[in-house]
Scaffold this active site. Structure first.
Site, PDB file in Angstrom:
ATOM      1  N   SER A 181       1.091  -1.267  -0.076  1.00 29.21           N
ATOM      2  CA  SER A 181       0.083   0.048  -0.251  1.00 29.21           C
ATOM      3  C   SER A 181       0.884   1.467   0.105  1.00 29.21           C
ATOM      4  O   SER A 181       1.528   0.949  -0.515  1.00 29.21           O
ATOM      5  CB  SER A 181      -0.927  -0.001   1.250  1.00 29.21           C
ATOM      6  OG  SER A 181      -1.851   1.342   1.419  1.00 29.21           O
ATOM      7  N   TYR A 196      -3.880   9.084  -6.615  1.00 27.04           N
ATOM      8  CA  TYR A 196      -2.637   7.277  -6.283  1.00 27.04           C
ATOM      9  C   TYR A 196      -3.372   7.462  -4.935  1.00 27.04           C
ATOM     10  O   TYR A 196      -3.051   5.914  -4.089  1.00 27.04           O
ATOM     11  CB  TYR A 196      -1.889   8.369  -5.994  1.00 27.04           C
ATOM     12  CG  TYR A 196      -0.464   6.893  -5.815  1.00 27.04           C
ATOM     13  CD1 TYR A 196      -0.278   6.206  -6.156  1.00 27.04           C
ATOM     14  CD2 TYR A 196      -0.251   6.980  -4.220  1.00 27.04           C
ATOM     15  CE1 TYR A 196       0.798   5.049  -5.953  1.00 27.04           C
ATOM     16  CE2 TYR A 196       0.656   6.616  -3.890  1.00 27.04           C
ATOM     17  CZ  TYR A 196       1.148   5.373  -4.797  1.00 27.04           C
ATOM     18  OH  TYR A 196       2.285   4.743  -4.170  1.00 27.04           O
ATOM     19  N   LYS A 200      -4.557   3.629  -3.270  1.00 29.48           N
ATOM     20  CA  LYS A 200      -3.823   2.976  -1.718  1.00 29.48           C
ATOM     21  C   LYS A 200      -4.503   3.204  -0.653  1.00 29.48           C
ATOM     22  O   LYS A 200      -4.592   2.185   0.435  1.00 29.48           O
ATOM     23  CB  LYS A 200      -2.650   4.016  -1.433  1.00 29.48           C
ATOM     24  CG  LYS A 200      -1.719   3.540  -2.929  1.00 29.48           C
ATOM     25  CD  LYS A 200      -1.289   2.590  -2.291  1.00 29.48           C
ATOM     26  CE  LYS A 200       0.223   1.615  -4.573  1.00 29.48           C
ATOM     27  NZ  LYS A 200       0.232   0.873  -3.924  1.00 29.48           N
TER      28      LYS A 200
HETATM   29  N1  LIG Z   1       8.300   4.326  -4.108  1.00 29.20           N
HETATM   30  C1  LIG Z   1       7.814   5.114  -2.949  1.00 29.20           C
HETATM   31  O1  LIG Z   1       8.528   5.770  -2.264  1.00 29.20           O
HETATM   32  C2  LIG Z   1       6.608   3.798  -2.335  1.00 29.20           C
HETATM   33  C3  LIG Z   1       5.280   4.353  -1.237  1.00 29.20           C
HETATM   34  C4  LIG Z   1       4.627   4.072  -1.319  1.00 29.20           C
HETATM   35  C5  LIG Z   1       4.015   2.832  -2.333  1.00 29.20           C
HETATM   36  N2  LIG Z   1       4.765   2.546  -3.149  1.00 29.20           N
HETATM   37  C6  LIG Z   1       3.998   1.212  -3.537  1.00 29.20           C
HETATM   38  O2  LIG Z   1       5.629   0.431  -3.617  1.00 29.20           O
HETATM   39  C7  LIG Z   1       4.780  -1.041  -5.257  1.00 29.20           C
HETATM   40  C8  LIG Z   1       6.009  -0.444  -5.894  1.00 29.20           C
HETATM   41  O3  LIG Z   1       6.285   0.741  -6.739  1.00 29.20           O
HETATM   42  P1  LIG Z   1       7.826   1.177  -6.551  1.00 29.20           P
HETATM   43  O4  LIG Z   1       8.227   2.570  -5.943  1.00 29.20           O
HETATM   44  O5  LIG Z   1       8.716   0.227  -6.344  1.00 29.20           O
HETATM   45  O6  LIG Z   1       7.735   1.939  -8.460  1.00 29.20           O
HETATM   46  P2  LIG Z   1       8.227   1.159  -9.928  1.00 29.20           P
HETATM   47  O7  LIG Z   1       9.716   0.613  -9.493  1.00 29.20           O
HETATM   48  O8  LIG Z   1       8.011   2.100 -10.556  1.00 29.20           O
HETATM   49  O9  LIG Z   1       7.452  -0.281  -9.468  1.00 29.20           O
HETATM   50  C9  LIG Z   1       6.254  -0.495 -10.662  1.00 29.20           C
HETATM   51  C10 LIG Z   1       5.578  -1.518 -10.875  1.00 29.20           C
HETATM   52  O10 LIG Z   1       5.239  -2.631 -11.039  1.00 29.20           O
HETATM   53  C11 LIG Z   1       5.175  -3.172 -12.341  1.00 29.20           C
HETATM   54  N3  LIG Z   1       3.223  -2.652 -12.569  1.00 29.20           N
HETATM   55  C12 LIG Z   1       3.166  -1.677 -13.233  1.00 29.20           C
HETATM   56  N4  LIG Z   1       1.825  -1.188 -13.881  1.00 29.20           N
HETATM   57  C13 LIG Z   1       2.162  -3.261 -14.199  1.00 29.20           C
HETATM   58  C14 LIG Z   1       0.223  -4.265 -14.200  1.00 29.20           C
HETATM   59  N5  LIG Z   1      -0.428  -3.486 -15.257  1.00 29.20           N
HETATM   60  N6  LIG Z   1       0.688  -5.210 -14.030  1.00 29.20           N
HETATM   61  C15 LIG Z   1       1.780  -5.139 -13.888  1.00 29.20           C
HETATM   62  N7  LIG Z   1       2.716  -5.093 -13.076  1.00 29.20           N
HETATM   63  C16 LIG Z   1       2.695  -3.706 -13.223  1.00 29.20           C
HETATM   64  C17 LIG Z   1       5.889  -2.591 -12.976  1.00 29.20           C
HETATM   65  O11 LIG Z   1       6.842  -2.939 -13.647  1.00 29.20           O
HETATM   66  P3  LIG Z   1       6.234  -2.985 -15.471  1.00 29.20           P
HETATM   67  O12 LIG Z   1       5.910  -1.411 -15.828  1.00 29.20           O
HETATM   68  O13 LIG Z   1       7.218  -4.417 -15.920  1.00 29.20           O
HETATM   69  O14 LIG Z   1       4.667  -3.950 -16.064  1.00 29.20           O
HETATM   70  C18 LIG Z   1       6.860  -1.763 -12.012  1.00 29.20           C
HETATM   71  O15 LIG Z   1       7.964  -2.980 -11.718  1.00 29.20           O
HETATM   72  C19 LIG Z   1       3.952  -0.287  -5.628  1.00 29.20           C
HETATM   73  O16 LIG Z   1       2.553  -0.539  -5.355  1.00 29.20           O
HETATM   74  C20 LIG Z   1       3.902   1.917  -5.038  1.00 29.20           C
HETATM   75  O17 LIG Z   1       2.138   2.473  -5.162  1.00 29.20           O
HETATM   76  C21 LIG Z   1       6.161   2.620  -3.565  1.00 29.20           C
END
Ligand SMILES: NC(=O)c1ccc[n+]([C@@H]2O[C@H](COP(=O)([O-])OP(=O)(O)OC[C@H]3O[C@@H](n4cnc5c(N)ncnc54)[C@H](OP(=O)(O)O)[C@@H]3O)[C@@H](O)[C@H]2O)c1
Length: 303
Positions: A181, A196, A200
């Site tokens: 989340s 977003y 979440k």
């Molecule tokens: N980084 C932060 O600060 C942060 C904070 C709070 C929450 N989050 C959460 O952490 C999770 C991971 O995000 P991240 O920060 O690591 O960013 P990220 O590197 O952009 O990772 C997002 C991943 O989701 C995959 N994805 C997106 N749409 C998809 C789909 N339709 N089907 C399958 N895979 C899909 C992408 O792979 P493909 O594009 O190859 O499909 C990518 O590997 C997310 O849920 C995000 O909301 C991140």
């Protein structure tokens, strides 16, 4: 060796895991952590085959298998499930981590420090196509939900292969779902992205509902609510602050934005999934772990 030794407490030896969004960011780090610490099979799921292959190439123990698929498509999820089911008879851990950022909302103040007029707010928010707003829900909420539903039989299979309980030793953790989340779902003061943040908030509620409804099937459901971690998704939030690199050393962020004064690092998220997935995390169910360096406590004051 004592049963309280760290290598016992955080053991994921032999674990079979699926990590969606494993081609980048938090998902890649979680997959690599599981591989580095003795998991036997880690399936990484995402749309970009190259990104998944790169994750697999970084695995020190070579246990990572790429499976291309789109969590926003039921048909694709069925293919992903079948591909995983052809290579394992059970799954111990499903990390539903795929996610996407939404259209940016009107900031509370303009770059010159003045408040936007109500018509400026309307113009900016109305310019976003409804489909862009809805798509964020489709990936973050609908996608996470159907990912969990799709994998129920393989998670259930992990329960069916458990050893007979021994009254002298702690039983192994039950199968678990971890959904990513965000602290954005808890915070209502800073509207960085309405779609977003509200998606979440829905994900957080989904975690609680699933943990309740799957409890009698002995499938645990927990969540992670990260603050700021450097990734493709979070990159714009680093850029607007002029932060170079991953911003994981003290002083990278002002204390008013993150009390820890740094962004989350690979050790922070890797250690968290190791705890949740390992022996010491076996009593978690229905929990949402905030990992944000204290940001949630101060976020109302600024982006
Ligand atoms: N980084 C932060 O600060 C942060 C904070 C709070 C929450 N989050 C959460 O952490 C999770 C991971 O995000 P991240 O920060 O690591 O960013 P990220 O590197 O952009 O990772 C997002 C991943 O989701 C995959 N994805 C997106 N749409 C998809 C789909 N339709 N089907 C399958 N895979 C899909 C992408 O792979 P493909 O594009 O190859 O499909 C990518 O590997 C997310 O849920 C995000 O909301 C991140």
């Amino acid at each position: 060796m004592s049963h309280l030794d760290a290598s016992k407490l955080f053991s994921v030896k032999g674990l079979v895991a699926v990590v969606t969004g494993g081609g980048s960011g938090l998902g890649r780090t979680m997959a690599l952590t599981l591989d580095a610490n003795g998991a036997s099979k880690v399936f990484v799921v995402g749309r970009r085959e190259n990104a998944l292959k790169e994750t697999a190439s970084l695995a020190v123990n070579g246990t990572i298998t790429p499976v291309t698929g789109d969590v926003a498509s039921k048909e694709s999820l069925e293919k992903v499930y079948n591909a995983v089911a052809s290579q394992t008879a059970h799954v111990d851990l499903l990390v539903a981590n795929s996610g996407t950022m939404g259209p940016k909302a009107q900031p509370p103040t303009k770059s010159d420090g003045t408040k936007p007029s109500i018509s400026e707010v309307r113009d900016e928010l109305m310019a976003v196509p409804m489909e862009d707003f809805t798509n964020v829900f489709h990936v973050n909420v609908t996608g996470a939900y159907y990912t969990v539903v799709a994998f129920l039989p393989l998670l259930d299979a992990a329960n069916k292969k458990r050893p007979v309980p021994d009254p002298k030793v702690l039983s192994l953790p039950r199968p678990q779902v971890v959904i990513t989340s965000s602290i954005a779902g808890f915070n209502r003061q800073v509207p960085f992205s309405y779609s977003y943040s509200t998606s979440k908030a829905a994900v957080t509620h989904l975690i609680k509902m699933l943990s309740t409804s799957l409890a009698s099937y002995q499938i645990r459901v927990n969540g992670i609510a990260p603050g700021l971690y450097h990734s493709e998704l979070a990159e714009p939030l680093y850029k607007i602050r002029g932060i170079e690199g991953k911003g994981t050393s003290d002083g990278s962020f002002p204390m008013e934005q993150i009390p820890a004064t740094r962004g989350g690092g690979e050790e922070d998220i890797g250690g968290l999934i190791l705890w949740m997935a390992g022996t010491a995390g076996g009593y978690l169910n229905g929990s949402i772990i905030v990992t944000d360096g204290g940001r949630l406590g101060v976020v109302p004051s600024t982006y």
